[in-house]
Structure formats: C-alpha cells, structure tokens
Scaffold this motif. Structure first.
Motif, mmCIF file in Angstrom:
data_model
loop_
_atom_site.group_PDB
_atom_site.id
_atom_site.type_symbol
_atom_site.label_atom_id
_atom_site.label_comp_id
_atom_site.label_asym_id
_atom_site.label_seq_id
_atom_site.Cartn_x
_atom_site.Cartn_y
_atom_site.Cartn_z
ATOM 1 N N LEU A 205 0.842 -1.198 0.000
ATOM 2 C CA LEU A 205 0.000 0.000 0.000
ATOM 3 C C LEU A 205 0.875 1.246 0.000
ATOM 4 O O LEU A 205 1.746 1.391 0.863
ATOM 5 C CB LEU A 205 -0.906 0.007 1.229
ATOM 6 C CG LEU A 205 -1.870 1.193 1.337
ATOM 7 C CD1 LEU A 205 -2.956 1.085 0.274
ATOM 8 C CD2 LEU A 205 -2.499 1.261 2.720
ATOM 9 N N VAL B 149 -0.970 7.005 1.817
ATOM 10 C CA VAL B 149 -2.272 7.534 1.406
ATOM 11 C C VAL B 149 -2.628 8.752 2.260
ATOM 12 O O VAL B 149 -2.504 8.715 3.487
ATOM 13 C CB VAL B 149 -3.374 6.472 1.559
ATOM 14 C CG1 VAL B 149 -4.706 7.003 1.024
ATOM 15 C CG2 VAL B 149 -2.989 5.184 0.843
ATOM 16 N N ASP C 164 -8.561 7.766 -5.587
ATOM 17 C CA ASP C 164 -9.829 7.059 -5.444
ATOM 18 C C ASP C 164 -10.732 7.931 -4.589
ATOM 19 O O ASP C 164 -10.276 8.894 -3.954
ATOM 20 C CB ASP C 164 -9.602 5.694 -4.788
ATOM 21 C CG ASP C 164 -10.667 4.669 -5.179
ATOM 22 O OD1 ASP C 164 -11.687 5.066 -5.764
ATOM 23 O OD2 ASP C 164 -10.477 3.474 -4.887
ATOM 24 N N MET D 136 -11.049 5.043 0.739
ATOM 25 C CA MET D 136 -10.197 3.936 1.144
ATOM 26 C C MET D 136 -10.603 3.458 2.531
ATOM 27 O O MET D 136 -10.861 4.274 3.413
ATOM 28 C CB MET D 136 -8.728 4.327 1.199
ATOM 29 C CG MET D 136 -7.829 3.126 1.543
ATOM 30 S SD MET D 136 -6.159 3.550 2.091
ATOM 31 C CE MET D 136 -6.491 4.122 3.762
ATOM 32 N N GLY E 263 -7.727 -0.677 2.002
ATOM 33 C CA GLY E 263 -6.554 -0.405 1.185
ATOM 34 C C GLY E 263 -6.316 -1.415 0.079
ATOM 35 O O GLY E 263 -5.334 -1.298 -0.671
ATOM 36 N N SER F 293 -7.838 -1.986 -2.830
ATOM 37 C CA SER F 293 -7.886 -1.440 -4.192
ATOM 38 C C SER F 293 -6.620 -0.662 -4.521
ATOM 39 O O SER F 293 -6.043 -0.810 -5.606
ATOM 40 C CB SER F 293 -9.113 -0.545 -4.357
ATOM 41 O OG SER F 293 -10.304 -1.271 -4.211
ATOM 42 N N LEU F 294 -6.174 0.182 -3.606
ATOM 43 C CA LEU F 294 -4.988 0.987 -3.859
ATOM 44 C C LEU F 294 -3.730 0.125 -3.889
ATOM 45 O O LEU F 294 -2.818 0.382 -4.683
ATOM 46 C CB LEU F 294 -4.866 2.086 -2.804
ATOM 47 C CG LEU F 294 -5.899 3.207 -2.910
ATOM 48 C CD1 LEU F 294 -5.829 4.109 -1.684
ATOM 49 C CD2 LEU F 294 -5.685 4.028 -4.184
ATOM 50 N N VAL G 90 -7.127 10.100 -1.495
ATOM 51 C CA VAL G 90 -8.554 9.798 -1.526
ATOM 52 C C VAL G 90 -9.313 10.949 -0.892
ATOM 53 O O VAL G 90 -8.748 11.749 -0.144
ATOM 54 C CB VAL G 90 -8.871 8.484 -0.775
ATOM 55 C CG1 VAL G 90 -8.206 7.298 -1.452
ATOM 56 C CG2 VAL G 90 -8.469 8.568 0.693
ATOM 57 N N SER H 3 -11.536 8.395 4.124
ATOM 58 C CA SER H 3 -11.258 7.066 4.654
ATOM 59 C C SER H 3 -12.489 6.624 5.424
ATOM 60 O O SER H 3 -13.108 7.409 6.129
ATOM 61 C CB SER H 3 -10.027 7.103 5.562
ATOM 62 O OG SER H 3 -10.206 8.042 6.612
ATOM 63 N N GLU I 77 -14.291 -1.457 2.260
ATOM 64 C CA GLU I 77 -13.901 -0.580 1.159
ATOM 65 C C GLU I 77 -14.739 -0.800 -0.082
ATOM 66 O O GLU I 77 -15.099 -1.919 -0.419
ATOM 67 C CB GLU I 77 -12.427 -0.819 0.812
ATOM 68 C CG GLU I 77 -11.929 0.080 -0.282
ATOM 69 C CD GLU I 77 -10.452 -0.185 -0.557
ATOM 70 O OE1 GLU I 77 -9.780 0.746 -0.983
ATOM 71 O OE2 GLU I 77 -10.009 -1.303 -0.350
ATOM 72 N N ARG I 78 -14.977 0.334 -0.776
ATOM 73 C CA ARG I 78 -15.636 0.354 -2.094
ATOM 74 C C ARG I 78 -16.883 -0.516 -2.076
ATOM 75 O O ARG I 78 -17.034 -1.456 -2.816
ATOM 76 C CB ARG I 78 -14.667 -0.094 -3.187
ATOM 77 C CG ARG I 78 -13.538 0.914 -3.362
ATOM 78 C CD ARG I 78 -12.559 0.469 -4.411
ATOM 79 N NE ARG I 78 -13.132 0.605 -5.739
ATOM 80 C CZ ARG I 78 -13.216 1.737 -6.420
ATOM 81 N NH1 ARG I 78 -12.788 2.853 -5.898
ATOM 82 N NH2 ARG I 78 -13.747 1.756 -7.624
#
Length: 267
Positions: A52, A55, A195, A198, A201, A203-204, A242, A245, A266-267
C-alpha cells in the motif's frame, strides 16, 4: 446518455444539499466544511496490506461526507464532482509534497478503475469524474496536473460489499493491469493514485502493484520514480490520495498529529 439526462434534470429540479438535505443549495456551508475544512492527513488501514502506498485523505467517511460521496456516486448528483474534486485536489497536494521537485513534471492522477458493469449501472464513472475535477482545480492553482486513466480490470471481480480485509485482498489480487501503451504515459511526471474512498486499502494496493509490474526500456532523464538500468521494471508507486477514509472505528494516532488510523470495509 443516462449521465447527460441527470445533468439536465439537475438544472430544472429543486436543489438540496447532498450532505444534509438543506433546500436551495447543492452543498451547504456546514457540509462543505466537513468535506474540506481540515487539512488532509495521512491515513492507514488496520491491518495495512502489503504494497500500500502512503495515502492521504481529505476527511473521514462519515455523516455529511458519506452522504456527499453516495449522492454523487449512486444518486447522480453530478454537480458535486466540483467540490469533491476540490477535496481530492487537497489530498493529492498533501500526498505529492514529500520528495516533489520542480523537475518532476506534472502531477499524474491515476484513478482506480470502476468495473464496466458499475459504470453502466450508474451511468458515469464517479472516480474518473472527480479526478478530472481535481486536476482542473490543481491547474487553476498553478500546479500542472492531468488525469491518466491507464488502469483497467483484467479479470472479473465480485462485489466488494460484505467482504472483509482478507476477502477483498483475495478478490482484487492480480485484477488490475496497465493498458497497452499506458506505461510510457506514467513517465511524464509524478504519479499519484486516486480514489474516492479507502478503508482496507486493497484497491490501492492492487493498483500500485499493477503500476509496478510494467516493464519499460531505459529512458535517460525521466523525472521520477523509475529505477536505473538497461531494463526498468515498473514505476515505483509511493503515494495515493482519496477524498475519505471509511472507518469502522477511527482515532488519531497519538504518536503523530498528521496520521489517522482507520479500519473498516472498502468500495
């Protein structure tokens, strides 16, 4: 077409704040302050996935900020892309500041891609739309920036909702790749993954892995992030930004006033 009709509808239908519902304003002063009233800070998920990048986030994913992101992403409040992009621009600046030098070239905002089915269902790509607004805000402030949408999904992934940290990592492992010809675009400046949200983490981390997996011939004098040698393997991706968070719990790390520790989905 669906996104176009939404934009037309926003011109003729009554307007309400996307964060709190207050009438006759798309974003009230209180919700704007919740979104971008505090300096962006470094955030870390718990546990933190391997790979990661560092961020930075503009705000916690709660209350008005959560509603603003959902209004833009899921309810078609497309005019919120401007203020959301402004918040992301602040996080990008905070993320890119360490190690930035005048010769680094423009900031290259690389959005984490949404799946095609999500884009079709929503009628737009919310992360890319916000990234474009962020790049425009940075340019107006005198910071060269552009969006470089070079990542794509290379295989099917299931909906992340309901998956824990380990499930999300497994779901996304190896799922992204750089599009053909995209690698060279990333040598023109300072890469910042972006993004909207987050939490774990996953995806990142996967986006950073995909960027690091590209192979490039040696290019003398390139500005940032590539190892030297006759064959360069990947772009060293160290920073991401992002808007928010999204914690299940949230507290300030008492060892550093510039760090938020977060945990959740996340997401």
């Amino acid at each position: 077409m669906r996104g176009w009709w939404r934009e037309i509808a926003e011109l003729v239908l009554p307007v309400a704040c996307g964060g709190c519902g207050r009438p006759r304003t798309e974003l009230c002063a209180a919700c704007a302050d919740a979104l971008a009233g505090a300096p962006p800070r470094r955030v870390r998920p718990t546990p933190e996935p391997a790979g990661l990048p560092a961020v930075h986030a503009a705000a916690p994913y709660a209350d008005a900020v959560r509603e603003l992101l959902l209004a833009h992403k899921e309810r078609g409040a497309l005019t919120l892309a401007g203020p959301l992009g402004g918040a992301l621009a602040g996080a990008v600046e905070a993320a890119a500041r360490p190690g930035t030098a005048p010769g680094d070239g423009p900031l290259l905002l690389v959005p984490v891609p949404s799946s095609r089915r999500s884009v079709r269902a929503r009628g737009h790509d919310p992360t890319r739309r916000i990234a474009l607004a962020a790049a425009a805000r940075l340019r107006r402030a005198g910071r060269p920036a552009r969006v470089v949408p070079v990542l794509r999904q290379r295989r099917y992934v299931v909906d992340q909702a309901g998956l824990g940290a380990r499930g999300r990592l497994a779901n996304l492992s190896g799922a992204l790749e750089v599009v053909p010809g995209g690698a060279r675009l990333l040598t023109a400046g300072r890469v910042v993954l972006v993004d909207d949200l987050m939490t774990t983490g996953a995806s990142l981390a996967e986006a950073a892995r995909a960027i690091g997996a590209v192979r490039l011939p040696f290019i003398p004098g390139i500005p940032h992030g590539l190892p030297t040698g006759s064959a360069q393997h990947g772009i060293e991706q160290r920073v991401a930004a992002v808007i928010a968070s999204s914690p299940a719990s949230f507290e300030i790390n008492r060892n550093s006033l510039e760090t938020w520790i977060v945990a959740g989905g996340e997401r």
